[in-house]
Design an enzyme around this catalytic site. Structure first.
Site, mmCIF file in Angstrom:
data_model
loop_
_atom_site.group_PDB
_atom_site.id
_atom_site.type_symbol
_atom_site.label_atom_id
_atom_site.label_comp_id
_atom_site.label_asym_id
_atom_site.label_seq_id
_atom_site.Cartn_x
_atom_site.Cartn_y
_atom_site.Cartn_z
ATOM 1 N N LYS A 175 -13.608 -35.385 104.651
ATOM 2 C CA LYS A 175 -13.210 -35.513 106.055
ATOM 3 C C LYS A 175 -12.456 -34.244 106.465
ATOM 4 C CE LYS A 175 -11.532 -39.549 108.578
ATOM 5 N NZ LYS A 175 -10.491 -40.579 108.514
HETATM 6 C C1 E4P Z 1 -10.548 -42.888 111.176
HETATM 7 O O1 E4P Z 1 -11.192 -42.409 110.286
HETATM 8 C C2 E4P Z 1 -9.090 -42.910 111.227
HETATM 9 O O2 E4P Z 1 -8.598 -43.074 109.928
HETATM 10 C C3 E4P Z 1 -8.543 -44.054 112.033
HETATM 11 O O3 E4P Z 1 -9.550 -44.802 112.649
HETATM 12 C C4 E4P Z 1 -7.365 -43.729 112.871
HETATM 13 O O4 E4P Z 1 -6.948 -44.908 113.526
HETATM 14 P P1 E4P Z 1 -5.527 -45.015 114.252
HETATM 15 O O5 E4P Z 1 -5.601 -44.215 115.509
HETATM 16 O O6 E4P Z 1 -5.367 -46.474 114.533
HETATM 17 O O7 E4P Z 1 -4.517 -44.474 113.302
#
Ligand code: E4P
Length: 215
Positions: free
Chosen positions: A84
């Site tokens: 990522k």
């Molecule tokens: C996605 O890969 C992220 O880890 C995640 O969806 C972030 O979510 P949040 O905005 O609730 O922290």
């Protein structure tokens, strides 16, 4: 629409896997930090033992060289690891390079259709628009999701749209209506999706009638 679970908590991942609803996992540095003093790569390895599908592991370097080093290392942990990278200039360069080396990259922290186009052009396997965080600042995150899906349908880029930062069932239902390829859900949202008060009420009534009938 594939379901990923958005957590680094092994108990939640085990439970979601046991439900048979999970196709993959997304983590991020905040989610890993929430698990305490765990070793990052060992923890990703533990997740990959539970889930055979794609498991996103995020780099924490901000420069391309660092992202490449971290990405190559974490990708060695298991064949289903997806690296990522953040949607920055360096992140896009790292995405292109890692993709050319045969790794899958999930480009994260996407907040505009323009950014999503760049991620696809860089060869990302997934683009992660953050729906809830846009809602948090008074913009409609679902509008962004719709724009990205509309644009991607015009081309054959091969980048899957991964609806992220989903906070409640309406986000999930709308993402499915639009045809998002993947939704990544916190465990709480998976539980919310199952629940309906009329299901509970109806079940109570059926069981009580059954009991009253003396069977
Ligand atoms: C996605 O890969 C992220 O880890 C995640 O969806 C972030 O979510 P949040 O905005 O609730 O922290």
């Amino acid at each position: 629409m594939k379901f990923f679970i958005d957590t680094a908590n092994l108990n939640e991942i085990r439970e979601a896997a046991a439900l048979g609803l999970i196709d993959g996992v997304t983590t991020n540095p905040s989610l890993i930090a929430r698990e305490g003093d765990v070793d990052f790569k060992q923890h990703i390895a533990a997740i990959c033992e539970i889930v055979q599908g794609p498991v996103s592991a995020e780099v924490t370097s901000v420069d391309t060289e660092g992202m490449l080093r971290e990405g190559r290392e974490v990708a060695r942990v298991a064949p289903n690891v997806v690296v990522k990278c953040p949607l920055t200039r360096d992140g896009l360069k790292a995405t292109r390079q890692l993709t050319e080396e045969g790794f899958k990259v999930n480009v994260t922290l996407c907040f505009s259709a323009a950014q999503a186009i760049l991620a696809a052009k860089a060869g990302a396997a997934y683009i992660s628009p953050f729906i809830g965080r846009l809602d948090d600042i008074g913009q409609n995150g679902l509008v962004l999701l719709a724009e990205i899906i509309e644009i991607y349908r015009n081309y054959d880029w091969g980048t899957e749209v991964l609806a992220a930062s989903l906070r409640h069932p309406i986000h999930v239902v709308e993402a499915a209506r639009m045809g998002a390829d993947v939704a990544t859900l916190p465990f709480k949202v998976i539980e919310q999706l199952m629940k309906h008060p009329l299901t509970d009420k109806g079940l109570d009534a059926f069981l009580s009638d059954w009991k009253k009938s003396g069977r």
